[in-house]
Design a protein around this motif. Structure first.
Motif, PDB file in Angstrom:
ATOM      1  N   ALA A  48       0.934  -1.240   0.043  1.00 48.31           N
ATOM      2  CA  ALA A  48      -0.040   0.078   0.037  1.00 48.31           C
ATOM      3  C   ALA A  48       0.964   1.231   0.013  1.00 48.31           C
ATOM      4  O   ALA A  48       2.114   1.131   0.209  1.00 48.31           O
ATOM      5  CB  ALA A  48      -0.885   0.025   1.025  1.00 48.31           C
ATOM      6  N   HIS A  49       0.395   2.359  -0.295  1.00 47.74           N
ATOM      7  CA  HIS A  49       1.187   3.631  -0.269  1.00 47.74           C
ATOM      8  C   HIS A  49       0.826   4.590   0.703  1.00 47.74           C
ATOM      9  O   HIS A  49      -0.537   4.681   1.144  1.00 47.74           O
ATOM     10  CB  HIS A  49       1.312   4.178  -1.437  1.00 47.74           C
ATOM     11  CG  HIS A  49       0.137   4.969  -2.251  1.00 47.74           C
ATOM     12  ND1 HIS A  49      -0.366   5.883  -1.916  1.00 47.74           N
ATOM     13  CD2 HIS A  49      -0.637   4.375  -3.051  1.00 47.74           C
ATOM     14  CE1 HIS A  49      -1.396   6.344  -2.753  1.00 47.74           C
ATOM     15  NE2 HIS A  49      -1.463   5.325  -3.253  1.00 47.74           N
ATOM     16  N   TYR A  50       1.595   5.262   1.606  1.00 48.19           N
ATOM     17  CA  TYR A  50       1.308   6.261   2.820  1.00 48.19           C
ATOM     18  C   TYR A  50       1.360   7.744   2.092  1.00 48.19           C
ATOM     19  O   TYR A  50       0.812   8.502   2.794  1.00 48.19           O
ATOM     20  CB  TYR A  50       2.062   6.062   3.837  1.00 48.19           C
ATOM     21  CG  TYR A  50       3.591   6.255   3.821  1.00 48.19           C
ATOM     22  CD1 TYR A  50       4.493   5.205   3.370  1.00 48.19           C
ATOM     23  CD2 TYR A  50       4.086   7.371   3.923  1.00 48.19           C
ATOM     24  CE1 TYR A  50       5.848   5.477   3.393  1.00 48.19           C
ATOM     25  CE2 TYR A  50       5.299   7.650   3.850  1.00 48.19           C
ATOM     26  CZ  TYR A  50       6.328   6.656   3.485  1.00 48.19           C
ATOM     27  OH  TYR A  50       7.648   6.976   3.457  1.00 48.19           O
ATOM     28  N   SER A  52      -8.916   7.387   2.123  1.00 41.84           N
ATOM     29  CA  SER A  52      -8.988   6.022   1.151  1.00 41.84           C
ATOM     30  C   SER A  52      -7.735   5.759   0.441  1.00 41.84           C
ATOM     31  O   SER A  52      -7.457   4.613   0.265  1.00 41.84           O
ATOM     32  CB  SER A  52     -10.137   6.388   0.083  1.00 41.84           C
ATOM     33  OG  SER A  52      -9.896   7.461  -0.608  1.00 41.84           O
ATOM     34  N   ASP A  53      -7.119   6.855  -0.170  1.00 39.29           N
ATOM     35  CA  ASP A  53      -6.040   6.601  -1.212  1.00 39.29           C
ATOM     36  C   ASP A  53      -4.731   7.227  -0.351  1.00 39.29           C
ATOM     37  O   ASP A  53      -4.382   8.300  -0.676  1.00 39.29           O
ATOM     38  CB  ASP A  53      -6.342   7.106  -2.349  1.00 39.29           C
ATOM     39  CG  ASP A  53      -5.383   6.998  -3.534  1.00 39.29           C
ATOM     40  OD1 ASP A  53      -4.379   6.043  -3.175  1.00 39.29           O
ATOM     41  OD2 ASP A  53      -5.319   7.931  -4.465  1.00 39.29           O
ATOM     42  N   ASP A  54      -3.822   6.335   0.212  1.00 42.06           N
ATOM     43  CA  ASP A  54      -3.903   5.163   0.427  1.00 42.06           C
ATOM     44  C   ASP A  54      -3.696   4.525   1.711  1.00 42.06           C
ATOM     45  O   ASP A  54      -3.149   3.401   2.086  1.00 42.06           O
ATOM     46  CB  ASP A  54      -3.270   4.252  -0.767  1.00 42.06           C
ATOM     47  CG  ASP A  54      -3.380   2.976  -0.735  1.00 42.06           C
ATOM     48  OD1 ASP A  54      -4.546   2.335  -0.147  1.00 42.06           O
ATOM     49  OD2 ASP A  54      -2.561   2.272  -0.793  1.00 42.06           O
ATOM     50  N   LYS A  55      -3.757   5.579   2.925  1.00 43.64           N
ATOM     51  CA  LYS A  55      -3.555   5.028   4.251  1.00 43.64           C
ATOM     52  C   LYS A  55      -4.751   4.002   4.686  1.00 43.64           C
ATOM     53  O   LYS A  55      -4.473   3.168   5.420  1.00 43.64           O
ATOM     54  CB  LYS A  55      -3.633   6.152   5.010  1.00 43.64           C
ATOM     55  CG  LYS A  55      -2.322   7.298   4.983  1.00 43.64           C
ATOM     56  CD  LYS A  55      -2.306   8.332   5.768  1.00 43.64           C
ATOM     57  CE  LYS A  55      -0.927   9.146   5.959  1.00 43.64           C
ATOM     58  NZ  LYS A  55      -0.901  10.499   6.728  1.00 43.64           N
ATOM     59  N   GLU A  94       5.818   7.406  -2.363  1.00 43.69           N
ATOM     60  CA  GLU A  94       5.708   8.354  -3.128  1.00 43.69           C
ATOM     61  C   GLU A  94       4.804   7.781  -4.451  1.00 43.69           C
ATOM     62  O   GLU A  94       5.369   8.150  -5.629  1.00 43.69           O
ATOM     63  CB  GLU A  94       7.260   8.980  -3.680  1.00 43.69           C
ATOM     64  CG  GLU A  94       8.280   8.111  -3.830  1.00 43.69           C
ATOM     65  CD  GLU A  94       9.395   8.698  -4.299  1.00 43.69           C
ATOM     66  OE1 GLU A  94       9.749  10.060  -4.562  1.00 43.69           O
ATOM     67  OE2 GLU A  94      10.588   7.818  -4.497  1.00 43.69           O
ATOM     68  N   GLU A  95       4.071   7.032  -4.338  1.00 45.07           N
ATOM     69  CA  GLU A  95       3.417   6.565  -5.513  1.00 45.07           C
ATOM     70  C   GLU A  95       2.509   7.647  -6.089  1.00 45.07           C
ATOM     71  O   GLU A  95       2.468   7.543  -7.397  1.00 45.07           O
ATOM     72  CB  GLU A  95       2.233   5.585  -4.639  1.00 45.07           C
ATOM     73  CG  GLU A  95       1.569   4.722  -5.743  1.00 45.07           C
ATOM     74  CD  GLU A  95       0.552   5.269  -6.404  1.00 45.07           C
ATOM     75  OE1 GLU A  95      -0.036   4.685  -7.353  1.00 45.07           O
ATOM     76  OE2 GLU A  95      -0.257   6.394  -6.170  1.00 45.07           O
ATOM     77  N   GLU A  96       1.947   8.618  -5.263  1.00 43.75           N
ATOM     78  CA  GLU A  96       1.214   9.751  -6.048  1.00 43.75           C
ATOM     79  C   GLU A  96       2.071  10.781  -6.748  1.00 43.75           C
ATOM     80  O   GLU A  96       1.542  11.436  -7.501  1.00 43.75           O
ATOM     81  CB  GLU A  96       0.358  10.264  -5.041  1.00 43.75           C
ATOM     82  CG  GLU A  96      -0.838   9.666  -4.378  1.00 43.75           C
ATOM     83  CD  GLU A  96      -1.751   9.065  -5.108  1.00 43.75           C
ATOM     84  OE1 GLU A  96      -1.867   9.444  -6.323  1.00 43.75           O
ATOM     85  OE2 GLU A  96      -2.468   8.626  -4.721  1.00 43.75           O
ATOM     86  N   ALA A  97       3.474  10.701  -6.671  1.00 46.30           N
ATOM     87  CA  ALA A  97       4.399  11.481  -7.195  1.00 46.30           C
ATOM     88  C   ALA A  97       4.833  10.311  -8.430  1.00 46.30           C
ATOM     89  O   ALA A  97       5.624  11.035  -9.091  1.00 46.30           O
ATOM     90  CB  ALA A  97       5.506  11.812  -6.642  1.00 46.30           C
ATOM     91  N   GLY A 128      -2.796  -3.117  -2.465  1.00 46.34           N
ATOM     92  CA  GLY A 128      -4.042  -2.624  -1.724  1.00 46.34           C
ATOM     93  C   GLY A 128      -4.380  -1.260  -2.147  1.00 46.34           C
ATOM     94  O   GLY A 128      -3.492  -0.188  -1.269  1.00 46.34           O
ATOM     95  N   ASP A 129      -4.931  -0.892  -3.258  1.00 39.69           N
ATOM     96  CA  ASP A 129      -5.050   0.465  -3.417  1.00 39.69           C
ATOM     97  C   ASP A 129      -6.215   0.673  -4.285  1.00 39.69           C
ATOM     98  O   ASP A 129      -6.563  -0.259  -5.182  1.00 39.69           O
ATOM     99  CB  ASP A 129      -3.985   0.927  -4.393  1.00 39.69           C
ATOM    100  CG  ASP A 129      -3.783   2.454  -4.535  1.00 39.69           C
ATOM    101  OD1 ASP A 129      -4.534   3.167  -3.904  1.00 39.69           O
ATOM    102  OD2 ASP A 129      -2.840   2.827  -5.106  1.00 39.69           O
ATOM    103  N   GLY A 130      -6.930   1.609  -4.151  1.00 37.56           N
ATOM    104  CA  GLY A 130      -8.138   2.088  -5.279  1.00 37.56           C
ATOM    105  C   GLY A 130      -9.535   1.667  -4.709  1.00 37.56           C
ATOM    106  O   GLY A 130      -9.532   1.005  -3.591  1.00 37.56           O
TER     107      GLY A 130
END
Ligand SMILES: [Zn+2]
Length: 505
Positions: free
Chosen positions: A103-105, A157-160, A191-194, A218-220
């Motif tokens: 997952a990404h924080y 939700s995205d993505d904690k 840094e998934e959103e980056a 685990g995302d989305g």
């Protein structure tokens, strides 16, 4: 349907049901504590470029994992001042299989002024969605918490949600004495959103550590119908700028029209040559290396909820492209989209002029089998076939004198290929069965999502497969203001992850 499934696999489902009851029991007894841990994490700003705060997030997650006995450590990228990934692991005696749960924080940047009544990193509960009149409320000290309540905060939700559902599922299993069936590695990216610019480097540095039979992502959000879903791939993506050139300076359209070529007209014609009236791309070879879907994948699409008519109504479109094929079928094909088109001015600045250039930004979505460079090359070849001399920079005066048609084509950095895992692999079947065991309704299985994720960064380096298990409500406003998570989705998510950690071999 459910009955036949029960008859076929009575034993594992019974085991699943027991596990699910125990996990639910744990959750019901600890809701306030679970939510407190969650909101503490949500209160730390988490934009990847916010170097200090992103490390505070990582430090708290390390702390949370230490308490759970997961031997956490930070995995740093070689590039300084980049967000670390948080890694931990649980060894299950005798386990034949190792899964890595991801997952990404980090979260998308956001403008606090756009949020309704509250701030992005000051998590609050609401009695429902803002759009349905949900108002800010405080969880009472005792009694059941209404599962329709939502938590509003950036990354709720995205993505904690992914991080918390995974860690809480683990705690629930441990607390109830339920044995895991796999070795589980935990990997939380920062840094998934980056665009995951250093994920590849982090994997390269820690290949052995991050090797697993599958990465479970685990995302989305879940399906629009509210049904749980498992997604086996994501499309690849690349953006290309195309510019065509006319006279070097803007010309009076009265004095020079009919004589000096117009770049907007030229580019419109060039772009029109790339697709037929039904939206099918006419560039040679565009669909040639698309890997066909297998029977299982085709059946999954046919069995997915029919949502196209509903969507058409919501979106105000009567006509769709693709020769009557459904949206779910069409996202399994490569696409060519015009993201934007600019030449001259419109509105108040409009004037009678022949502009000097016209530019379009194209978005190429890729599916399994496509190769980024090959697909771009086909586009360039097509432009050449229309008579253009193609450059990767502005043409010189000598080139302007030499060639009648001039185009500049630049591929934007950051593109990547698609990834798709076969639905009939043993690990795929296990994940499907695990997620299905937590749901009364038939879950939705998608061969690919329409959107893109750099899954090929993972599978290309580690020779592993990726499978996505989303949990958030589809109306979670992810990436926008007022991001939220419905509590029931969170509770469901905990049960889903517990089922995955205890799925049969
Ligand atoms: Zn995400």
């Amino acid at each position: 349907m459910l009955r036949s499934l029960l008859l076929l696999t009575l034993f594992p489902l019974a085991v699943f049901a027991q596990t699910q009851d125990k996990v639910r029991e744990y959750r019901r007894a600890n809701e306030r504590q679970i939510l407190k841990e969650f909101t503490t994490l949500l209160a730390i700003p988490n934009v990847a470029s916010d170097t200090q705060n992103i490390r505070r997030n990582a430090a708290l997650i390390v702390e949370m994992m230490k308490q759970r006995g997961l031997n956490p450590r930070l995995l740093e990228a070689p590039t300084p001042n980049t967000p670390p990934a948080v890694y931990g692991e649980w060894k299950t005696p005798g386990a034949q299989r190792t899964i890595l749960v991801y997952a990404h924080y980090d979260g998308q940047p956001t403008d606090p002024k756009q949020w309704t009544g509250t701030a992005p990193w000051e998590p609050v509960f609401r009695t429902g969605a803002i759009e349905e009149g949900g108002h800010v409320a405080v969880v009472a000290d005792t009694g059941a918490i209404n599962p329709r309540w939502r938590i509003y905060a950036r990354s709720a939700s995205d993505d904690k949600a992914g991080v918390m559902a995974i860690l809480t599922a683990f705690t629930a299993l441990k607390d109830k004495g339920v044995a895991l069936t796999s070795n589980v590695k935990f990997f939380f990216e920062g840094e998934e959103e980056a665009g995951s610019p250093h994920l590849g480097e982090i994997i390269d540095r820690n290949k052995e550590l991050l090797t697993a039979d599958a990465w479970i992502i685990g995302d989305g959000p879940v399906h629009q119908s509210g049904r749980k879903q498992v997604v086996f791939g994501a499309r690849g993506d690349t953006n290309v700028d195309v510019t065509v050139y006319a006279a070097k300076r803007p010309l009076h359209s009265g004095h020079y029209g009919n004589w000096s070529p117009n770049p907007a007209q030229m580019l419109a014609r060039l772009l029109a040559s790339m697709k037929d009236d039904d939206g099918r791309v006419t560039i040679e070879g565009w669909y040639a290396d698309t890997e066909a879907l297998g029977d299982v994948e085709r059946r999954a699409i046919a069995e997915a909820p029919q949502y196209d008519e509903e969507l058409k109504g919501q979106l105000g479109i009567k006509r769709t492209e693709g020769g009557g094929k459904s949206l779910l079928e069409l996202i399994n094909q490569p696409s060519l989209n015009i993201n934007g088109f600019a030449s001259g001015d419109v509105g108040a600045l409009a004037r009678n002029v022949i502009p000097t250039t016209a530019t379009a930004v194209l978005d190429l979505r890729l599916v399994k089998g496509n190769d980024l460079q090959r697909q771009v090359q086909r586009l360039v070849e097509h432009i050449r076939k229309q008579g253009y001399q193609v450059f990767d920079r502005d043409p010189t005066d000598a080139e302007r004198a030499q060639y009648p048609l001039l185009a500049r084509v630049n591929v934007r950095p950051g593109g990547y290929n698609a990834e798709r895992t076969r639905m009939d692999l043993p690990i795929s079947k296990s994940v499907i069965e695990a997620v299905q065991s937590t749901s009364q309704e038939k879950i939705v299985l998608l061969p690919t999502s329409g959107g893109s994720l750099p899954l090929s960064i993972i599978s290309g380096r580690l020779k592993t497969v990726t499978i996505s298990v989303p949990i958030a409500n589809y109306d979670n406003n992810q990436h926008a203001e007022n991001e939220n998570l419905r509590l029931q989705n969170f509770w469901d998510g905990i049960e889903i992850w517990a089922a995955i950690m205890t799925m049969k071999n």
